[in-house]
Design a protein around this motif. Structure first.
Motif, PDB file in Angstrom:
ATOM      1  N   UNK A   1      30.651  19.628  49.642  1.00 56.94           N
ATOM      2  CA  UNK A   1      29.821  20.805  49.919  1.00 56.94           C
ATOM      3  C   UNK A   1      29.336  20.790  51.361  1.00 56.94           C
ATOM      4  N   UNK A   2      29.012  19.610  51.854  1.00 55.96           N
ATOM      5  CA  UNK A   2      28.594  19.489  53.242  1.00 55.96           C
ATOM      6  C   UNK A   2      29.680  19.889  54.219  1.00 55.96           C
ATOM      7  N   UNK A   3      30.937  19.715  53.827  1.00 56.19           N
ATOM      8  CA  UNK A   3      32.047  20.098  54.700  1.00 56.19           C
ATOM      9  C   UNK A   3      32.044  21.598  54.972  1.00 56.19           C
ATOM     10  N   UNK A   4      31.688  22.404  53.985  1.00 51.88           N
ATOM     11  CA  UNK A   4      31.596  23.852  54.198  1.00 51.88           C
ATOM     12  C   UNK A   4      30.528  24.173  55.238  1.00 51.88           C
ATOM     13  N   UNK A   5      29.393  23.513  55.144  1.00 48.60           N
ATOM     14  CA  UNK A   5      28.320  23.748  56.115  1.00 48.60           C
ATOM     15  C   UNK A   5      28.739  23.274  57.503  1.00 48.60           C
ATOM     16  N   UNK A   6      29.499  22.194  57.551  1.00 43.21           N
ATOM     17  CA  UNK A   6      30.001  21.721  58.850  1.00 43.21           C
ATOM     18  C   UNK A   6      30.921  22.752  59.495  1.00 43.21           C
TER      19      UNK A   6
ATOM     20  N   UNK B   1      22.596  15.247  55.243  1.00 46.21           N
ATOM     21  CA  UNK B   1      21.872  15.171  53.974  1.00 46.21           C
ATOM     22  C   UNK B   1      22.827  15.159  52.786  1.00 46.21           C
ATOM     23  N   UNK B   2      23.989  15.781  52.952  1.00 43.94           N
ATOM     24  CA  UNK B   2      24.934  15.865  51.829  1.00 43.94           C
ATOM     25  C   UNK B   2      25.433  14.495  51.384  1.00 43.94           C
TER      26      UNK B   2
ATOM     27  N   UNK C   1      20.615  24.029  53.515  1.00 47.84           N
ATOM     28  CA  UNK C   1      20.117  23.004  52.597  1.00 47.84           C
ATOM     29  C   UNK C   1      20.441  23.350  51.150  1.00 47.84           C
ATOM     30  N   UNK C   2      20.291  24.623  50.802  1.00 50.23           N
ATOM     31  CA  UNK C   2      20.586  25.028  49.429  1.00 50.23           C
ATOM     32  C   UNK C   2      22.040  24.775  49.081  1.00 50.23           C
ATOM     33  N   UNK C   3      22.943  25.056  50.013  1.00 54.09           N
ATOM     34  CA  UNK C   3      24.374  24.910  49.736  1.00 54.09           C
ATOM     35  C   UNK C   3      24.773  23.449  49.541  1.00 54.09           C
TER      36      UNK C   3
ATOM     37  N   UNK D   1       2.093  40.777  72.466  1.00 51.18           N
ATOM     38  CA  UNK D   1       2.728  40.730  71.146  1.00 51.18           C
ATOM     39  C   UNK D   1       2.062  39.727  70.233  1.00 51.18           C
ATOM     40  N   UNK D   2       2.274  39.954  68.968  1.00 49.76           N
ATOM     41  CA  UNK D   2       1.770  39.048  67.934  1.00 49.76           C
ATOM     42  C   UNK D   2       2.727  37.880  67.782  1.00 49.76           C
ATOM     43  N   UNK D   3       2.165  36.732  67.548  1.00 49.73           N
ATOM     44  CA  UNK D   3       2.979  35.528  67.411  1.00 49.73           C
ATOM     45  C   UNK D   3       2.795  34.921  66.032  1.00 49.73           C
ATOM     46  N   UNK D   4       3.851  34.698  65.388  1.00 47.77           N
ATOM     47  CA  UNK D   4       3.771  34.076  64.071  1.00 47.77           C
ATOM     48  C   UNK D   4       3.345  32.624  64.228  1.00 47.77           C
ATOM     49  N   UNK D   5       2.290  32.242  63.516  1.00 45.86           N
ATOM     50  CA  UNK D   5       1.698  30.922  63.734  1.00 45.86           C
ATOM     51  C   UNK D   5       1.914  29.950  62.584  1.00 45.86           C
ATOM     52  N   UNK D   6       2.669  30.378  61.606  1.00 44.60           N
ATOM     53  CA  UNK D   6       2.843  29.482  60.465  1.00 44.60           C
ATOM     54  C   UNK D   6       3.943  28.477  60.701  1.00 44.60           C
ATOM     55  N   UNK D   7       3.947  27.449  59.910  1.00 43.54           N
ATOM     56  CA  UNK D   7       4.980  26.420  59.986  1.00 43.54           C
ATOM     57  C   UNK D   7       5.807  26.460  58.715  1.00 43.54           C
ATOM     58  N   UNK D   8       6.961  25.857  58.766  1.00 46.66           N
ATOM     59  CA  UNK D   8       7.835  25.845  57.601  1.00 46.66           C
ATOM     60  C   UNK D   8       8.359  24.444  57.339  1.00 46.66           C
ATOM     61  N   UNK D   9       8.666  24.194  56.094  1.00 43.44           N
ATOM     62  CA  UNK D   9       9.243  22.905  55.719  1.00 43.44           C
ATOM     63  C   UNK D   9      10.245  23.155  54.608  1.00 43.44           C
ATOM     64  N   UNK D  10      11.412  23.647  55.003  1.00 45.68           N
ATOM     65  CA  UNK D  10      12.398  24.067  54.016  1.00 45.68           C
ATOM     66  C   UNK D  10      13.064  22.879  53.324  1.00 45.68           C
ATOM     67  N   UNK D  11      13.272  21.814  54.066  1.00 42.40           N
ATOM     68  CA  UNK D  11      13.944  20.675  53.440  1.00 42.40           C
ATOM     69  C   UNK D  11      13.122  20.115  52.293  1.00 42.40           C
ATOM     70  N   UNK D  12      11.793  20.236  52.378  1.00 40.15           N
ATOM     71  CA  UNK D  12      10.942  19.700  51.324  1.00 40.15           C
ATOM     72  C   UNK D  12      10.964  20.548  50.060  1.00 40.15           C
ATOM     73  N   UNK D  13      11.555  21.747  50.113  1.00 39.47           N
ATOM     74  CA  UNK D  13      11.608  22.551  48.903  1.00 39.47           C
ATOM     75  C   UNK D  13      12.996  22.614  48.281  1.00 39.47           C
TER      76      UNK D  13
END
Length: 333
Positions: free
Chosen positions: A67-72, A117-118, A164-166, A280-292
């Motif tokens: 599966x990681x090969x597809x992402x590569x 990660x794969x 990450x989902x793939x 302009x407005x700046x988005x100030x949030x953070x993300x942690x996708x790998x943890x989900x």
């Protein structure tokens, strides 16, 4: 700068898909109409989810490194077409070229991370209180991951989720912002190039883009077949999405905007009149996708050897970053 129709055509998207629809896509740079896209309905979204569910059942049985090969391969396509994709982001989202190129680079970076990660989706072998038994930890894919992205990061947010989902064995359904659908179509076109190079292991419906209004997003949020909804947008949107997903016992990954406003005053010309510039407005949030993408469950299996002794298995700690695409129950031997 090249017209987006030409850019999208070079990526493999038919020109006929960019005209004749009700959704007008305009550039914030000069207000020019870039395309007239056809909008999907809530029923179209439900059909896409059905295809994704079927795809996820087949995809979960493909070995994770494969599966990681597809992402590569997708990262290779992004590198080869980085300038073209960045131009589309610039035209559609209004970002300066260097910022748009930086966003595409973030897509490449998360793909590289996901490929590594794969080969690290391992679990623990745990001591059991029962003689001659062991407990084994095994992570399972969630199934279908829904992604709702905002206009200000039209491609990177999807890549952070989908790469990450793939590799974790999930299928992805993407509902992009109505303001930046061309960027989504371009990213998907490049993914389909990677699929063509990958071979027959990847099932149809593994990654889909569904363009539409809020009703289409609501269909994604409310569908029980979507195990995880990752949504980026306003706090108002998050207050609507969170409870709806929770009501069906789904999972949410919400990146919501806390917008910071800046105002600059330029010099007075006559002591009374001022020119005001609202920044302009700046988005100030953070993300942690790998943890989900791997969080939320594991299977613990018991296994007794014929000799009555525990079967040995290589024990490795699960990666701290891999916590959001699996679910499961506990079984003990």
């Amino acid at each position: 700068m090249t017209h987006p129709h030409d850019l999208l055509e070079t990526l493999g998207l038919a020109r006929s898909a960019l005209t004749g629809g009700a959704l007008a896509v305009r550039s914030p740079i000069d207000g020019a109409t870039l395309a007239q896209l056809h909008e999907a309905s809530a029923d179209d979204m439900r059909a896409a989810i059905a295809r994704a569910q079927t795809a996820s059942i087949a995809w979960r049985n493909v070995p994770a490194p494969r599966r990681g090969e597809l992402v590569r391969l997708y990262a290779e396509e992004l590198r080869a077409h980085k300038a073209a994709l960045a131009q589309i982001v610039t035209l559609e989202a209004g970002k300066i070229v260097s910022e748009a190129q930086g966003e595409v680079q973030e897509m490449i970076d998360i793909c590289d991370f996901a490929v590594g990660l794969s080969r690290q989706l391992h679990g623990l072998t745990i001591a059991s209180e029962r003689p001659g038994h062991r407990m084994m930890e095994q992570w399972h894919p969630l199934g279908v991951v829904g992604v709702i992205s905002a206009f200000n990061f039209p491609v990177a947010v999807w890549a952070w989720n989908s790469a990450l989902a793939l590799v974790c064995g999930n299928a992805v359904v993407w509902k992009p912002s109505e303001k930046t659908p061309l960027s989504a179509l371009a990213a998907q076109a490049l993914f389909e190039r990677a699929l063509a190079r990958y071979g027959n292991d990847a099932p149809a419906g593994l990654s889909q883009v569904v363009i539409g209004t809020a009703a289409v997003g609501e269909a994604l949020v409310d569908d029980a077949r979507v195990a995880l909804v990752s949504a980026t947008g306003s706090t108002r949107m998050g207050r609507a999405v969170g409870p709806r997903v929770a009501a069906r016992f789904g999972r949410c990954l919400l990146e919501l905007g806390g917008n910071i406003y800046f105002t600059a005053k330029l010099g007075a010309t006559d002591g009374h009149n001022f020119q005001h510039l609202a920044a302009v407005m700046t988005n100030s949030t953070q993300q942690s996708y790998a943890d989900m993408m791997l969080n939320g469950g594991r299977t613990i299996e018991g296994n007794r050897s014929k000799s009555g002794k525990d079967k040995s298995a290589k024990s490795k700690p699960k990666p701290s970053s891999a916590k959001a695409s699996s679910k499961g129950s506990k079984r003990r031997g």
